[in-house]
Design a protein around this motif. Sequence first.
Motif, PDB file in Angstrom:
ATOM      1  N   SER A 126       0.816  -1.219   0.000  1.00 16.68           N
ATOM      2  CA  SER A 126       0.000   0.000   0.000  1.00 16.68           C
ATOM      3  C   SER A 126       0.848   1.267   0.000  1.00 16.68           C
ATOM      4  O   SER A 126       0.396   2.326  -0.457  1.00 16.68           O
ATOM      5  CB  SER A 126      -0.937   0.014   1.214  1.00 16.68           C
ATOM      6  OG  SER A 126      -0.202   0.003   2.422  1.00 16.68           O
ATOM      7  N   VAL A 129       1.278   3.357  -3.206  1.00 12.69           N
ATOM      8  CA  VAL A 129       0.272   4.392  -3.461  1.00 12.69           C
ATOM      9  C   VAL A 129       0.661   5.684  -2.747  1.00 12.69           C
ATOM     10  O   VAL A 129       0.601   6.770  -3.319  1.00 12.69           O
ATOM     11  CB  VAL A 129      -1.121   3.916  -3.000  1.00 12.69           C
ATOM     12  CG1 VAL A 129      -2.160   5.009  -3.242  1.00 12.69           C
ATOM     13  CG2 VAL A 129      -1.520   2.631  -3.713  1.00 12.69           C
ATOM     14  N   ARG A 152      -5.960  -1.156   0.010  1.00 13.25           N
ATOM     15  CA  ARG A 152      -5.639  -1.440  -1.388  1.00 13.25           C
ATOM     16  C   ARG A 152      -5.969  -2.870  -1.783  1.00 13.25           C
ATOM     17  O   ARG A 152      -5.657  -3.814  -1.054  1.00 13.25           O
ATOM     18  CB  ARG A 152      -4.153  -1.183  -1.642  1.00 13.25           C
ATOM     19  CG  ARG A 152      -3.755  -1.251  -3.107  1.00 13.25           C
ATOM     20  CD  ARG A 152      -2.264  -1.079  -3.311  1.00 13.25           C
ATOM     21  NE  ARG A 152      -1.951  -0.984  -4.725  1.00 13.25           N
ATOM     22  CZ  ARG A 152      -0.772  -1.217  -5.259  1.00 13.25           C
ATOM     23  NH1 ARG A 152       0.244  -1.565  -4.469  1.00 13.25           N
ATOM     24  NH2 ARG A 152      -0.572  -1.122  -6.556  1.00 13.25           N
ATOM     25  N   SER A 158      -7.956   1.197  -4.952  1.00 15.23           N
ATOM     26  CA  SER A 158      -7.441   1.677  -3.663  1.00 15.23           C
ATOM     27  C   SER A 158      -8.350   2.783  -3.151  1.00 15.23           C
ATOM     28  O   SER A 158      -8.958   3.529  -3.928  1.00 15.23           O
ATOM     29  CB  SER A 158      -6.015   2.224  -3.805  1.00 15.23           C
ATOM     30  OG  SER A 158      -5.089   1.189  -3.989  1.00 15.23           O
ATOM     31  N   GLU A 193      -4.995   1.199 -11.995  1.00 16.40           N
ATOM     32  CA  GLU A 193      -5.714   0.905 -10.751  1.00 16.40           C
ATOM     33  C   GLU A 193      -6.626   2.072 -10.375  1.00 16.40           C
ATOM     34  O   GLU A 193      -6.193   3.223 -10.373  1.00 16.40           O
ATOM     35  CB  GLU A 193      -4.690   0.646  -9.641  1.00 16.40           C
ATOM     36  CG  GLU A 193      -5.275   0.183  -8.327  1.00 16.40           C
ATOM     37  CD  GLU A 193      -4.173  -0.192  -7.345  1.00 16.40           C
ATOM     38  OE1 GLU A 193      -4.244   0.264  -6.189  1.00 16.40           O
ATOM     39  OE2 GLU A 193      -3.246  -0.939  -7.736  1.00 16.40           O
TER      40      GLU A 193
END
Length: 266
Positions: A126, A129, A152, A158, A193
């Motif tokens: 995570s 991100v 996520r 996410s 994503e």
Amino acid sequence: LSQAREGNDAVELGEAIKTELVVPNEYGRMAAQTAKQVIIQKIREAERTMLFQGFKDKEGTIVTGTIQRREDHRVLVDLGKVTGVLPGSEQIPRERYNAGDRVKVYVISVSSAMKGPEILLSRSHSNIVRKVFESEIPEVASGAIDIKGISRDAGQRSKVAVWSNSDTIDPIGSCIGQRGSRIQTIIAELGGEKIDVIQYDEDPEVFISNALSPAKVQSIVLDQESKKAVVTVKDDQLSLAIGKMGQNVRLASQLTGWSLEVVGDG
């Protein structure tokens, strides 16, 4: 005559000393070879130490490498002077890793080993991100906007909870950018994503309601002792609140730290 005798005696003494101190050729070669091996070993140890120290500082950061090859479930990534390992558990499902491809990876840990530093990498962590947000959004990098939490489902979606102490800064608007320019850059960095930017709130009811976005919440009943919440939505919002295979409610639960049960109002 006396000088001649002294000269002869000196020559004989020198020959005797030479005979006593002569070093066999074989012994000389062995000593040289041993010294060479010791020097090479010390150089390699120094190189390993320098590489370890250099990469130890990169723990918790994103680095760019080149896919080298796959070994069973592991992917080896060339990071320049060293090779990192991307284990199966840290890969994004269905993401392809072809030899020669450039890839951004998160450095989980760096440990010392006999053959050099062992570098554990991740594509699903995570914190990837978080680091991308820091690199693309100046307000996050400066601390004006704080990322309060990330949940996520790597490669798919996410949820990022953001907060700002400044009344002049809109944390969600700053992260999304004009016409979505900033968030689109982040999405591209993460391979498509989806990213939900959520407004953090100290009030758990408000935070849970925000976290279940894009669904609209009607009411929330909290059990503070067990940290469970029953969330009521309109029947036509039920599938949206739960999400495909429960993804939306699962990510919202991870983000808020509350166990969520979503029910319809019918």
